[in-house]
Design an enzyme around this catalytic site. Structure first.
Site, mmCIF file in Angstrom:
data_model
loop_
_atom_site.group_PDB
_atom_site.id
_atom_site.type_symbol
_atom_site.label_atom_id
_atom_site.label_comp_id
_atom_site.label_asym_id
_atom_site.label_seq_id
_atom_site.Cartn_x
_atom_site.Cartn_y
_atom_site.Cartn_z
ATOM 1 N N ASP A 1 -12.949 5.296 2.661
ATOM 2 C CA ASP A 1 -11.512 5.401 2.976
ATOM 3 C C ASP A 1 -11.159 6.826 3.395
ATOM 4 O OD1 ASP A 1 -8.755 5.562 3.026
ATOM 5 O OD2 ASP A 1 -8.453 4.469 1.157
ATOM 6 N N ASP B 1 0.875 -1.170 0.000
ATOM 7 C CA ASP B 1 0.000 0.000 0.000
ATOM 8 C C ASP B 1 0.915 1.222 0.000
ATOM 9 O OD1 ASP B 1 -1.662 2.129 0.546
ATOM 10 O OD2 ASP B 1 -2.405 1.366 2.466
HETATM 11 P P1 ADP Z 1 -3.118 7.427 3.926
HETATM 12 O O1 ADP Z 1 -4.038 6.421 3.316
HETATM 13 O O2 ADP Z 1 -3.416 8.839 3.500
HETATM 14 O O3 ADP Z 1 -1.681 7.081 3.763
HETATM 15 P P2 ADP Z 1 -3.684 6.437 6.649
HETATM 16 O O4 ADP Z 1 -4.794 5.536 6.302
HETATM 17 O O5 ADP Z 1 -2.419 5.841 7.090
HETATM 18 O O6 ADP Z 1 -3.429 7.516 5.506
HETATM 19 O O7 ADP Z 1 -4.260 7.417 7.803
HETATM 20 C C1 ADP Z 1 -3.473 8.324 8.468
HETATM 21 C C2 ADP Z 1 -4.370 9.181 9.357
HETATM 22 O O8 ADP Z 1 -5.003 8.355 10.344
HETATM 23 C C3 ADP Z 1 -3.601 10.252 10.112
HETATM 24 O O9 ADP Z 1 -4.295 11.477 10.010
HETATM 25 C C4 ADP Z 1 -3.642 9.739 11.546
HETATM 26 O O10 ADP Z 1 -3.591 10.799 12.490
HETATM 27 C C5 ADP Z 1 -4.982 9.041 11.579
HETATM 28 N N1 ADP Z 1 -5.097 8.091 12.715
HETATM 29 C C6 ADP Z 1 -4.280 7.064 13.012
HETATM 30 N N2 ADP Z 1 -4.668 6.453 14.153
HETATM 31 C C7 ADP Z 1 -5.784 7.115 14.597
HETATM 32 C C8 ADP Z 1 -6.655 6.966 15.727
HETATM 33 N N3 ADP Z 1 -6.449 6.035 16.658
HETATM 34 N N4 ADP Z 1 -7.692 7.835 15.847
HETATM 35 C C9 ADP Z 1 -7.895 8.793 14.938
HETATM 36 N N5 ADP Z 1 -7.111 8.980 13.850
HETATM 37 C C10 ADP Z 1 -6.062 8.158 13.679
HETATM 38 MG MG MG Z 2 -4.659 4.830 2.322
#
Ligand code: ADP
Ligand code: MG
Length: 618
Positions: free
Chosen positions: A211, A24
């Protein structure tokens, strides 16, 4: 169709034994997963803590490159050398990103052309492909260290809305990282697979995949029939995600504490600490009812109710998108069988609650929302490896098919491993004023220069009415049928002149030869990419030199003597760099000429300059 795997270190073929990983490649975080005894697992780093690698690249002194957590530390102190959100630039031209340039803390090059964007760090220029390859290399090393084996085949995921150019850029990044990318899979498809949806024969269902990541939001409506996923609709917001939750909290604290917004903006350290605390608060409030912390002597607190009222308008926007996606797919909420939750921000209880409420059903949230896409990619990889007996494998094309563009470059039109039958069209234009004939040479293979690929045939599109370079619109269509017959059609859309040929793409090539071509392409990925970058820089430079010449001729009257001389001088510098083999020098000279002439062109309100450079040239 045959499957090959390659031992890169020894350059030998291994038959079907080694593993295919799922990756991913995210805007905020990236990760790699694989099938361990029939179960998909994501791989942790050496410190054994997290499976997530922040998608951040830092360029340190002495050409050092850091990826992930250590790079993240440099965001606040060296923003110009620290690249984030590179996924937003994949396969994009400058024109595509001009509107949100201020979003980036680093320098995105403005060339006023349709060519792909570059990022300038110190004195070097990087493409989003090269930068993404750095993230992929990190993931590759991570899993190789974990499994103590060589990994050379991967499935990489992309958002469902990614276009052809963005998908191709992702493939190229994989190749540059030493990975044979067997398939590009849509993120919502991967997420569904992770929940086992679509793995049974005879299934027929409609799924919504919600998502919400760090900076982006997507909703996809999928139809699954007999293991085939079709995207019925996607909607979303490319600037809405967990980062906005953090910002809402930060703004609330700034307001509460009576801090002046300028102070926070100017005091970078305070701003950064507040931002990090805001993210911490958000994450804690997914579990607890209250958050408290201090920064220096600043006491900060937030309770869940207040947090929820802060993010309510943001969640509302995601639900509006869901309604729009359903409308586009001509479906009602009740038509949707399952709702799959993806992305770190779907951990927020209010998000879960409201999505469940909107779709009027229980949501799928048992798997880690950060990992679910990578886990699904690993399952897709397993399917491709032929390990999942119930799933039918589709016919695919074993080698990429494309045409030759200016400078002897290969432009892939149907990428390797595409499903057959396949039909792809793309637009090109001419590189010379008044060009009447255009040669279309068709090649097969994975290398960047056509001279290293297999020529399948060529033909000439004749009697194009004379037009200035860049004006003709030539559509090239590739149609590959299930028997490997490739039909190539070229049509000039302004005059309707057309021509076509038929080629047997698989004729006279053995599996061994195909495998050899693949090994060569991976071995040479880096040098090929360098050659391509140089040739592309030269082509661009030549176009700009031509346009600058035309511009001077047409607009002499409105230019002062100094402006005229300086434009000529900068053009001469560019001309001399084109002769050298240093793409960064060419790019710097282009950058200088562009920056100088942009306001002049603006003054002349010259649209011809911009127009003359549109479209890839054959
Ligand atoms: P991307 O798909 O854009 O790479 P992710 O799916 O990894 O992103 O999501 C990252 C986001 O999820 C960040 O904004 C992070 O702060 C948030 N996040 C991670 N854990 C938590 C949680 N326990 N509660 C709320 N938000 C969270
Ligand atoms: Mg993602």
């Amino acid at each position: 169709m045959a499957k090959f795997s390659i031992n890169l270190k020894e350059g030998k073929l291994k038959k079907d034994s080694d593993i295919i990983v799922g990756i991913d490649l995210g805007t905020t975080n990236s990760l790699v997963a694989y099938m361990d005894n029939g179960k998909a697992v994501a791989v942790k780093g050496k410190n054994g803590k997290s499976t997530l690698v922040p998608s951040i690249i830092y360029f340190g002194p002495d050409e050092q490159i850091w990826v992930g957590d250590p790079a993240r530390e440099k965001l606040a102190t060296e923003p110009q050398n620290t690249i984030y959100s590179i996924k937003r630039l994949m396969g994009k031209s400058y024109g595509d990103v001009a509107d949100f340039e201020q979003y980036f803390g680093y320098k995105v090059i403005d060339e006023d052309t349709e060519s792909l964007v570059k990022i300038r760090v110190k004195d070097k220029f990087y493409t989003p492909i090269e930068l993404s390859a750095e993230i992929l290399k990190e993931l590759k090393q991570r899993i190789e260290a974990d499994l103590d084996t060589i990994v050379s085949r991967a499935v990489i995921t992309v958002p469902a809305y990614f276009n052809d150019a963005q998908r191709q850029a992702t493939r190229d990044a994989g190749k540059l990282a030493g990975l044979d990318v067997l398939r590009i899979v849509n993120e919502p498809t991967a997420a569904s697979l992770a929940y086992g949806i679509g793995l049974e024969k005879g299934e027929d269902q409609l799924i919504a995949v919600f998502d919400l990541g760090g900076g982006t939001f997507d909703i996809s409506i999928l139809q699954i029939q007999d293991g085939i996923f079709e995207v019925l609709a996607t909607h979303g917001d490319t600037f809405l995600g967990g980062d906005d939750f953090d910002r809402a909290i930060l703004d609330y604290w700034v307001d509460q504490k009576g801090l002046a917004p300028e102070v926070v903006r100017e005091n970078k350290k305070l701003g950064q600490s507040l931002r990090l605390k805001a993210e911490e608060a958000k994450k804690q409030l997914s579990l607890n009812d209250k958050f408290e912390a201090t920064i220096d002597d600043l006491e900060l607190s937030l309770d869940r109710k207040t947090f929820e009222s802060l993010i309510q308008p943001l969640i509302k926007r995601t639900l509006d998108s869901c309604a729009n996606a359903l409308k586009d797919a001509k479906l009602n909420v009740s038509d949707i069988q399952h709702v799959v939750m993806v992305g770190g921000s779907t951990r927020v209880p209010l998000v879960k609650q409201q999505v469940a409420n909107f779709f009027q059903k229980e949501i799928y949230d048992a798997l880690d929302p950060d990992e679910v896409v990578a886990l699904g990619a690993a399952i897709q990889a397993d399917v491709l490896a032929g390990n999942q007996k119930d799933v039918l494998l589709l016919d695919i094309t074993p080698l990429s098919l494309g045409i030759e563009t200016v400078g002897g470059l290969m432009d892939v039109i149907i990428p390797r491993n595409s499903k057959i039958p396949s039909r792809v069209g793309r637009q090109y234009t001419t590189s010379v004023d008044g060009q009447k004939n255009l040669k279309i040479a068709v090649y097969q293979g994975e290398r960047d220069l056509v001279e290293h690929n297999r020529k399948l045939g060529e033909f000439i599109l004749k009697e194009i009415p004379p037009m200035p370079a860049g004006l003709p619109k030539i559509e090239i269509q590739f149609l590959l049928n299930a028997d490997g017959i490739l039909k190539v059609k070229a049509k000039e859309l302004r005059s309707n002149v057309e021509q076509e040929i038929e080629i047997r793409s698989q004729y006279g090539i053995s599996e061994e030869e195909m495998a050899k071509m693949l090994i060569e392409s991976l071995k040479n990925a880096e040098t090929d990419m360098k050659t391509r970058a140089l040739l592309e820089a030269r082509n661009e430079a030549n176009n700009i030199i031509l346009s600058a010449g035309k511009f001077i001729k047409q607009h002499q009257a409105i230019l002062s003597e100094e402006e005229l001389n300086q434009t000529i001088a900068l053009t001469e510098v560019l001309k001399s760099t084109v002769k050298e083999a240093d793409k960064d020098a060419i790019n710097r000279a282009m950058d200088a000429l562009n920056q100088y002439t942009a306001p002049l062109a603006h003054r002349a309100m010259d649209v011809t300059i911009a127009q003359a450079m549109k479209g890839k040239k054959i």
